[in-house]
Design a protein around this motif. Sequence first.
Motif, PDB file in Angstrom:
ATOM      1  N   LEU A 219       3.492  16.516   7.699  1.00  0.00           N
ATOM      2  CA  LEU A 219       4.310  15.347   7.360  1.00  0.00           C
ATOM      3  C   LEU A 219       4.968  15.549   6.000  1.00  0.00           C
ATOM      4  O   LEU A 219       4.494  16.331   5.172  1.00  0.00           O
ATOM      5  CB  LEU A 219       3.433  14.081   7.310  1.00  0.00           C
ATOM      6  N   SER A 220       6.052  14.809   5.771  1.00  0.00           N
ATOM      7  CA  SER A 220       6.742  14.908   4.475  1.00  0.00           C
ATOM      8  C   SER A 220       5.880  14.224   3.404  1.00  0.00           C
ATOM      9  O   SER A 220       4.925  13.500   3.730  1.00  0.00           O
ATOM     10  CB  SER A 220       8.094  14.211   4.551  1.00  0.00           C
ATOM     11  N   TYR A 221       6.260  14.423   2.156  1.00  0.00           N
ATOM     12  CA  TYR A 221       5.491  13.855   1.042  1.00  0.00           C
ATOM     13  C   TYR A 221       5.383  12.335   1.174  1.00  0.00           C
ATOM     14  O   TYR A 221       4.297  11.758   1.069  1.00  0.00           O
ATOM     15  CB  TYR A 221       6.180  14.221  -0.278  1.00  0.00           C
TER      16      TYR A 221
ATOM     17  N   LYS B  46       2.108   9.944   1.858  1.00  0.00           N
ATOM     18  CA  LYS B  46       1.775   8.839   0.962  1.00  0.00           C
ATOM     19  C   LYS B  46       1.488   7.575   1.784  1.00  0.00           C
ATOM     20  O   LYS B  46       0.524   6.854   1.537  1.00  0.00           O
ATOM     21  CB  LYS B  46       2.972   8.591   0.030  1.00  0.00           C
ATOM     22  N   LEU B  47       2.332   7.343   2.782  1.00  0.00           N
ATOM     23  CA  LEU B  47       2.142   6.183   3.649  1.00  0.00           C
ATOM     24  C   LEU B  47       0.849   6.327   4.459  1.00  0.00           C
ATOM     25  O   LEU B  47       0.115   5.358   4.664  1.00  0.00           O
ATOM     26  CB  LEU B  47       3.335   6.031   4.606  1.00  0.00           C
ATOM     27  N   LEU B  48       0.593   7.541   4.908  1.00  0.00           N
ATOM     28  CA  LEU B  48      -0.618   7.787   5.694  1.00  0.00           C
ATOM     29  C   LEU B  48      -1.864   7.516   4.846  1.00  0.00           C
ATOM     30  O   LEU B  48      -2.833   6.901   5.311  1.00  0.00           O
ATOM     31  CB  LEU B  48      -0.623   9.228   6.208  1.00  0.00           C
ATOM     32  N   GLU B  49      -1.818   7.964   3.599  1.00  0.00           N
ATOM     33  CA  GLU B  49      -2.946   7.742   2.697  1.00  0.00           C
ATOM     34  C   GLU B  49      -3.157   6.240   2.473  1.00  0.00           C
ATOM     35  O   GLU B  49      -4.292   5.754   2.429  1.00  0.00           O
ATOM     36  CB  GLU B  49      -2.696   8.461   1.369  1.00  0.00           C
ATOM     37  N   PHE B  50      -2.053   5.529   2.378  1.00  0.00           N
ATOM     38  CA  PHE B  50      -2.120   4.073   2.193  1.00  0.00           C
ATOM     39  C   PHE B  50      -2.732   3.418   3.442  1.00  0.00           C
ATOM     40  O   PHE B  50      -3.619   2.564   3.346  1.00  0.00           O
ATOM     41  CB  PHE B  50      -0.712   3.533   1.925  1.00  0.00           C
ATOM     42  N   ALA B  51      -2.268   3.862   4.621  1.00  0.00           N
ATOM     43  CA  ALA B  51      -2.811   3.314   5.876  1.00  0.00           C
ATOM     44  C   ALA B  51      -4.297   3.633   5.998  1.00  0.00           C
ATOM     45  O   ALA B  51      -5.085   2.815   6.494  1.00  0.00           O
ATOM     46  CB  ALA B  51      -2.047   3.896   7.061  1.00  0.00           C
TER      47      ALA B  51
ATOM     48  N   GLY C 290       7.136   9.699  -6.313  1.00  0.00           N
ATOM     49  CA  GLY C 290       7.722  10.544  -5.276  1.00  0.00           C
ATOM     50  C   GLY C 290       8.145   9.819  -4.016  1.00  0.00           C
ATOM     51  O   GLY C 290       8.413  10.456  -2.994  1.00  0.00           O
ATOM     52  N   VAL C 291       8.176   8.498  -4.068  1.00  0.00           N
ATOM     53  CA  VAL C 291       8.535   7.736  -2.873  1.00  0.00           C
ATOM     54  C   VAL C 291       9.965   7.213  -3.038  1.00  0.00           C
ATOM     55  O   VAL C 291      10.320   6.689  -4.097  1.00  0.00           O
ATOM     56  CB  VAL C 291       7.559   6.551  -2.685  1.00  0.00           C
ATOM     57  N   ASN C 292      10.798   7.360  -1.982  1.00  0.00           N
ATOM     58  CA  ASN C 292      12.186   6.896  -2.111  1.00  0.00           C
ATOM     59  C   ASN C 292      12.242   5.365  -2.152  1.00  0.00           C
ATOM     60  O   ASN C 292      11.288   4.684  -1.779  1.00  0.00           O
ATOM     61  CB  ASN C 292      13.074   7.467  -1.003  1.00  0.00           C
ATOM     62  N   ARG C 293      13.383   4.838  -2.573  1.00  0.00           N
ATOM     63  CA  ARG C 293      13.503   3.404  -2.861  1.00  0.00           C
ATOM     64  C   ARG C 293      13.201   2.533  -1.633  1.00  0.00           C
ATOM     65  O   ARG C 293      12.495   1.538  -1.726  1.00  0.00           O
ATOM     66  CB  ARG C 293      14.916   3.136  -3.409  1.00  0.00           C
ATOM     67  N   THR C 294      13.707   2.934  -0.455  1.00  0.00           N
ATOM     68  CA  THR C 294      13.488   2.140   0.760  1.00  0.00           C
ATOM     69  C   THR C 294      12.001   2.086   1.081  1.00  0.00           C
ATOM     70  O   THR C 294      11.432   1.018   1.342  1.00  0.00           O
ATOM     71  CB  THR C 294      14.238   2.790   1.962  1.00  0.00           C
ATOM     72  N   LEU C 295      11.407   3.248   1.044  1.00  0.00           N
ATOM     73  CA  LEU C 295       9.970   3.360   1.348  1.00  0.00           C
ATOM     74  C   LEU C 295       9.158   2.579   0.316  1.00  0.00           C
ATOM     75  O   LEU C 295       8.185   1.895   0.651  1.00  0.00           O
ATOM     76  CB  LEU C 295       9.584   4.843   1.295  1.00  0.00           C
ATOM     77  N   LEU C 296       9.615   2.670  -0.935  1.00  0.00           N
ATOM     78  CA  LEU C 296       8.897   2.004  -2.016  1.00  0.00           C
ATOM     79  C   LEU C 296       8.901   0.488  -1.816  1.00  0.00           C
ATOM     80  O   LEU C 296       7.876  -0.170  -1.982  1.00  0.00           O
ATOM     81  CB  LEU C 296       9.544   2.365  -3.359  1.00  0.00           C
ATOM     82  N   ASN C 297      10.047  -0.053  -1.428  1.00  0.00           N
ATOM     83  CA  ASN C 297      10.119  -1.496  -1.207  1.00  0.00           C
ATOM     84  C   ASN C 297       9.145  -1.929  -0.120  1.00  0.00           C
ATOM     85  O   ASN C 297       8.494  -2.975  -0.220  1.00  0.00           O
ATOM     86  CB  ASN C 297      11.552  -1.903  -0.828  1.00  0.00           C
ATOM     87  N   GLU C 298       9.040  -1.107   0.928  1.00  0.00           N
ATOM     88  CA  GLU C 298       8.095  -1.421   2.018  1.00  0.00           C
ATOM     89  C   GLU C 298       6.659  -1.369   1.510  1.00  0.00           C
ATOM     90  O   GLU C 298       5.824  -2.201   1.852  1.00  0.00           O
ATOM     91  CB  GLU C 298       8.269  -0.435   3.172  1.00  0.00           C
ATOM     92  N   LEU C 299       6.417  -0.374   0.676  1.00  0.00           N
ATOM     93  CA  LEU C 299       5.071  -0.193   0.116  1.00  0.00           C
ATOM     94  C   LEU C 299       4.697  -1.380  -0.780  1.00  0.00           C
ATOM     95  O   LEU C 299       3.574  -1.919  -0.695  1.00  0.00           O
ATOM     96  CB  LEU C 299       5.050   1.108  -0.698  1.00  0.00           C
TER      97      LEU C 299
ATOM     98  N   VAL D 288       8.018  -1.276 -11.431  1.00  0.00           N
ATOM     99  CA  VAL D 288       7.083  -1.546 -10.328  1.00  0.00           C
ATOM    100  C   VAL D 288       5.863  -2.311 -10.833  1.00  0.00           C
ATOM    101  O   VAL D 288       5.495  -3.362 -10.293  1.00  0.00           O
ATOM    102  CB  VAL D 288       6.637  -0.215  -9.651  1.00  0.00           C
ATOM    103  N   ILE D 289       5.275  -1.825 -11.900  1.00  0.00           N
ATOM    104  CA  ILE D 289       4.024  -2.428 -12.379  1.00  0.00           C
ATOM    105  C   ILE D 289       4.270  -3.832 -12.941  1.00  0.00           C
ATOM    106  O   ILE D 289       3.448  -4.738 -12.751  1.00  0.00           O
ATOM    107  CB  ILE D 289       3.313  -1.498 -13.404  1.00  0.00           C
ATOM    108  N   MET D 290       5.406  -4.011 -13.611  1.00  0.00           N
ATOM    109  CA  MET D 290       5.685  -5.332 -14.198  1.00  0.00           C
ATOM    110  C   MET D 290       6.009  -6.358 -13.110  1.00  0.00           C
ATOM    111  O   MET D 290       5.626  -7.511 -13.195  1.00  0.00           O
ATOM    112  CB  MET D 290       6.852  -5.242 -15.197  1.00  0.00           C
TER     113      MET D 290
END
Lengths: 236, 314
Positions: free
Chosen positions: A137-139, A143-148, A166-175, A198-200
Amino acid sequence: MQNGHLLELRQVTKRFGGVTAVNRCSLELAPGRIYGLIGPNGSGKTTLFNCITGLEPHDDGEIRYKGERIDGLRAHEVARRGIGRTFQIIRVFPELTALENLLVVTWGPFDEAHRRAQELLRFVTLDRLQNEYAGNLSYGQQKLLEFARILMTDPELILLDEPAAGVNRTLLNELLEAIRNLRAQGKTVFIVEHDMKVIMDLSERIFVLNYGEKIAEGPPGLIQSDERVIEAYFGR
Amino acid sequence: MTFVSLSRTKKTLLAGLVIGLILLAIYPMAATGYGIRFMLQLFMWVALAQSWNLISGLTGYVSFGHVAFFGTGAYAAAILIATHGWHWAPASSMGGIAAVVLALIIGYPCLRLKGPYFAIAMLGLNEVMRVLVSYFEGLTGGGLGLSLPTLYASVQIYYAAGLAAIAASVAAHLIITSRFGLRLMTIREDEVAAEAMGVNTARYKLYAFLISAFIPGVVGGLHARDQGYIEPISVFPLLTTITMIVMALFGGKGTVWGPVLGAVGLFCFQELVWARFLYLHQILFGAIIVFVVLLMPRGILGLVQQRYHLSRSL
C-alpha cells in the motif's frame, strides 16, 4: 477513575544514559476530550508516549490509568487495558494483508471481528484493497490502515504520534474528521503533531515539552501566545 | 482468478492430495527396501522442515540449533527402548515430550534474545546438549553411543514417519490459517508494534517454540529406532539444522506447503546428486543456499503467492 481523570502522570522521568528525555513530567487527561502534545524535535514527546504505553520503562514517577498504576506493566498489558497508539514511523505488518492487519489485533469471535474489520476498511476507504499486502500500500494508505487498526482494538485512550505527517490534504481532512468522531463517541485522544494548524484546530488542551520538561499547558489560544513556548520554538 | 475457478483449483488439489496419500499408504507393498527407506527419510525431512518453519518461518526467530530437539528426542527414546524396554512408538512420543521440556527450559531465557543473538544461543544449546550427552556415559553411552535391540520395523516406521509429516503439515495448516498464526507473524513483521497492539509476544513465541520442538523430538525418536544405533555426533549435527532451514527457505517460509515442497525437492535432488557426484553435492547444496538467500528470499511458494495473491494455506 481518580478525580475524574482517565490518565494521570506524576513526575515521570525517563533517562537514556546521561540524557534525560522526559524530566519530571506531570499531566492529566480527562475522558472524552482531545489533547495535544507539542514541542521541538527531541523534546521527549514520543518517549513520553512510549512510557505511557509500556514500550519504554520510565525511571521515576508514576502513571495511572483509570486510577490504577500501569507503570511496570508490559506493552501488551497496557494495550489490553484500553490504551491504543499509532507510531511516528508507520508500523503496519507488511506481509499481512490489510484485512489481516485488523483481524490480528482482536480477541472476540472471528465472524464479529471480520465484520468489524470490513466496516473499518470501508470507513478508511481501503475495502477494495483488503486482500492486498499492507507493504504494497502507499504511505497514505498505510497510515489509514494503522489508524483503522487502532480503532479495531476499541481503545478508550488513543495516542496518535504525528497522524498528519506525509498525508495529503484530502486524506488529512478525512483523518481529522475521524478523530473528531472518536471524541464524539466518548474516546480520549492524545496527539503528538508538528503541524501547528492541525494541533491548534483539533486540541482542546495542549501540553508543551521542551528538553523533556513540561513548560506550558492550556487551551490552544493561550499556548500560541505563551512566551516560553515561542522561545522554545524560535529562541530569543 | 474467479471464485469458481479458485474453488475448482482447490478441489483438484484436494483430490490430488487424497490420491497421493492413498498411493503413499500402499507404497510399501510394492516398494524395495531402498524405496521405503528413501521415503521414510523424506517424511522425516518434511516434518523437520515444518517444525523449523513454525518457529522461524512464522515468528522470524531463526533457530540454528533445532537439531538439539531432534537429538534430545533421539536419546530420550533410545534410552527408554534400550534400558527400559519400551516399544518404539510410545518411546518416540516421549522423545517429543523430552524435546518440549528442553524447549520450555531454554525457551524462556532464549526467546528474550533477538536476531543473531537468539540464533547463536540456539547454536550453543546444540553444542551443550552434545557435550552433556557425551558426558553422562552411564545413561547415554557417551562417545561410544547407544545401541538399540535389533528390530526390523522399517515399514512400521515408514508409516509412523509419514504420520509425523502429515501431523506436522496439518498443525502448520491449522496454525497458519488461524489468528494464532497471524499473531506469530506479527512478531516476525514488527514485534514492538505487535506488543503495542496487545499481543503477548513472549507467550506466543514460547507456544510456537514448544510446538516446533515436539515434532523433531518425535522424529528423533523414530530416527533412533530406525538406525538402531545413535551417538552424539550422529544426532546433533549442525548440518541437519542447516538442511531443514534450506528446505523451508527454498519451498517458502511461513507457508503451509513451502517446507513440504522444499523437503521433497531438495531431498530428491540431494539423493540424485549424491549418488552421482560424491564430492560435488555439498558444493551444489551450498550454491542453492546462496541462490535462495540472494534471489528468492521468499522461496518458491512465497514468490508464487505474492505474485498471484494466493492464500498462505495453498
